[in-house]
Every structure is written in structure tokens, then in C-alpha cells.
Enzyme design. Structure first.
Site, short mmCIF file in Angstrom:
data_model
loop_
_atom_site.label_atom_id
_atom_site.label_comp_id
_atom_site.label_asym_id
_atom_site.label_seq_id
_atom_site.Cartn_x
_atom_site.Cartn_y
_atom_site.Cartn_z
CG HIS A 102 43.83 33.65 50.64
ND1 HIS A 102 44.41 33.75 49.53
CD2 HIS A 102 43.90 32.50 51.12
CE1 HIS A 102 45.37 32.46 49.36
NE2 HIS A 102 45.11 31.81 50.31
CG ASP A 125 47.19 35.17 46.71
OD1 ASP A 125 46.86 36.02 45.87
OD2 ASP A 125 46.86 34.97 47.80
CG HIS A 127 47.29 39.94 46.37
ND1 HIS A 127 46.35 39.41 45.78
CD2 HIS A 127 47.49 41.50 46.06
CE1 HIS A 127 45.78 40.44 44.92
NE2 HIS A 127 46.55 41.61 45.22
CG ASP A 129 47.35 36.76 50.77
OD1 ASP A 129 47.32 37.93 50.49
OD2 ASP A 129 46.65 35.91 50.59
CG HIS A 142 41.97 39.82 52.10
ND1 HIS A 142 41.28 39.72 50.82
CD2 HIS A 142 42.43 40.96 52.29
CE1 HIS A 142 41.37 40.82 50.41
NE2 HIS A 142 42.19 41.75 51.22
CG ASP A 229 43.30 34.92 46.17
OD1 ASP A 229 42.45 35.27 45.26
OD2 ASP A 229 43.56 35.61 46.81
CG ASP A 231 43.83 37.70 43.89
OD1 ASP A 231 44.64 36.91 43.82
OD2 ASP A 231 43.68 38.19 45.00
CD GLU A 274 39.85 36.97 48.68
OE1 GLU A 274 38.87 37.68 48.27
OE2 GLU A 274 40.45 37.24 49.70
#
Length: 302
Positions: A102, A125, A127, A129, A142, A229, A231, A274
Site C-alpha cells: 500500500h 482498508d 488499517h 495507514d 505501507h 486494500d 486486507d 496488497e
């Protein structure tokens, strides 16, 4: 959306610590993305992959900061990607970027944002980030691209493409967050960034979340970038990612989110990141990414 799509692969694996994500663009292509989008009557120009240089043995950490891994190599790749994305938009095409980790969003947003006065960003996402060298537990870049795009972080990264910031905090919506570091929580509160965690998705439902996100962005932005992303999805649906977090968005909810975005007509650029085939099962995560692109670009059952 524009009927011309330009694909840019970014085989970047230096923004994190688990090897294999550099094969993500190839895995997505292998999963049939070009054929799928061509069936939707898009004209596809695959520009191939950005060349990612390998760092020298002394480049692992920037000595003066002590907590930014592969800074030089990541920044060089980001400049190349920003230039490529800029060219795609100048040509009147829709930039579709494949990662890679990412950290590539630093370059994507640098290339996109110069074409908009008020770019919006949907950050799909697990996360935030939103780390910096000071708040990151790992030093992995990332985990920093959204902070960098806000103009927060090392100047080598924040000034990619020669300007900063790339996006305003009030023009960001994070969807699917379920793993935030303390420094990220502080920054979210300080900047007033809109976040839909898994709690809101469970409580409100994906339809309501997406409708609210679109309403929040559509009247104050002149373009919206989707940074997805894999994830963000639950690991049961997308196992081939470097930082899986249990309790994520389902495959069906993600399709619904992409369908609602397509109906809104607000998305002007996108990246899918990712995908790590080394950690995957039968390229299933790349296949999921391609299926979600199908929904984002208007694929219908009937």
C-alpha cells in the site's frame, strides 16, 4: 467512468516486511482482469509495470530518522508512479493501479491529485495507514501513505511530484477499519477524518455506510480516488494479504460497496493493493480483486 482504462502495475514489496506482494500485479493479470473489463466494453491499455529498483545493502533504514525502511527506493518508485499516473490522466484515460504493497498509494495520489482542486479519497482498508516515522511500530512505509498524502511525514515522501498535501482530511473516508495504532487514533481525532469501522458497518449495514460516504464526498470534491486494500476484506475471503485482520468486510458486502460506487459515478481513479500470491490459496485473493473490479466498472448479473 471513462471508457478507456490504463492499467499500471507496481511490483512494490519494500513498504512492508513480507515478501511476495511484488507479484501482486502479475497475479491480478493472471486472474483475467483485462478480459473481464473488455467484456464490459472498456478499451484497456496495459502499460506494464513500473520498474522497482532494489535497495543497496546500506539502504534498509534511513540513518537520520532511524524508522523508515527503504525510504530512498520507495520514494524513487513513487516518483515514477506519479509520473505514469499523471500521463494517463493527461491522455484522458482512467488510471487503474495494481499493487504491490500500500505504499504505492503515495505515488498514485501524487499523480492523481494535481488534476483536481478537491480530490476525495475512499480508503477501503483494515488499517488507517496514518502512521509516521515517530508513531509507526515497524517503520514500514505501507502503514504511512495516507498520512504522507495529508502532508504529514518525511519531506522526501510528502513532496513526491513536487507539492504537498495531496488531499485534505475533510475529503477522506476510511471504510472497514479494525486495526489502528494509537498515533493513528490521535491523528484521526485531530484532523476530524471520517472513519467507518467494522462496528459502523455491522450496525448500519454496508448500504447505509456507502450512501453516507458518497453524500459526504460528492458535493465538495471534484474527483474521488478509491484505494482498496484487499486486507479490508475478511481473511476467509481474501487470505493472500500480508497483514490479515479477522472480522473484516465480507465478499458480498464488498461487491455491494463497489456496485454502489459504480452507480454513484464519483470514482475517477482506483488502485487495488496488497495481493500476495505467496500467502494465497490458488490465486483466490487476486480473483476476488478482479471480481470487485468487475462490480466497480459496472458488471451486472442481469
Amino acid at each position: 467512468m471513462k471508457k478507456h482504462i490504463s492499467i499500471i502495475g507496481v511490483p512494490m514489496d519494500l513498504g512492508q516486511s513480507r515478501r511476495g506482494v511484488d507479484m501482486g500485479p502479475s497475479a491480478i493479470r493472471y486472474a483475467g482482469v483485462v478480459e473481464r473489463l473488455e467484456e464490459l466494453e472498456y478499451k484497456i491499455h496495459d502499460r506494464g509495470d513500473i520498474e522497482i529498483g532494489r535497495p543497496g545493502k546500506d539502504e534498509h533504514v534511513l540513518a537520520s530518522d532511524g524508522n523508515l525502511k527503504f525510504l530512498s527506493a520507495v520514494s524513487k518508485a513513487s516518483e515514477k508512479l506519479a509520473s505514469a499516473v499523471d500521463e494517463v490522466i493527461e491522455e484522458g484515460s482512467f488510471p487503474l493501479v495494481f499493487g504491490g504493497d500500500h505504499s504505492i498509494a503515495i505515488g498514485t495520489l501524487a499523480g492523481v491529485s494535481k488534476h483536481y482542486k478537491n480530490l476525495g479519497v475512499i480508503w477501503y482498508d483494515a488499517h488507517g495507514d496514518l502512521n509516521t516515522a515517530d508513531t509507526s511500530p515497524s517503520g514500514n512505509i505501507h502503514g504511512m501513505p495516507l498520512a504522507v498524502s495529508l502532508g504529514i511525514g518525511h519531506p522526501t515522501l510528502t513532496n513526491i511530484a513536487g507539492y504537498t498535501p495531496k488531499v485534505k482530511p475533510e475529503n477522506i473516508v476510511i471504510i472497514g477499519a479494525r486495526s489502528l495504532d494509537e498515533g493513528e487514533r490521535v491523528l484521526i481525532r485531530e484532523k476530524g477524518i471520517k472513519v467507518y469501522t467494522m462496528h459502523e458497518i455491522d450496525r448500519l449495514g454496508m448500504t447505509k455506510v456507502m450512501e453516507e460516504a458518497i453524500d459526504y464526498l460528492k458535493n465538495k470534491t471534484d474527483g474521488v480516488h478509491l484505494s482498496l486494500d484487499l486486507d479490508g476484506l475478511d481473511p476467509s475471503d481474501a487470505p493472500g494479504v500480508g497483514t490479515p485482520v479477522l472480522g473484516g468486510i465480507s465478499y458480498r458486502e464488498s461487491h455491494l460497496a463497489m456496485e454502489i460506487l459504480e452507480e454513484s459515478k464519483i470514482i475517477t481513479s482506483a488502485e487495488f493493493v496488497e495481493v500476495n500470491p505467496i500467502l494465497d490459496h490458488g490465486n483466490s485473493t487476486a480473483t476476488v480483486a478482479v471480481a470487485l473490479m468487475g462490480s466497480l466498472f459496472g458488471e451486472k448479473l442481469l
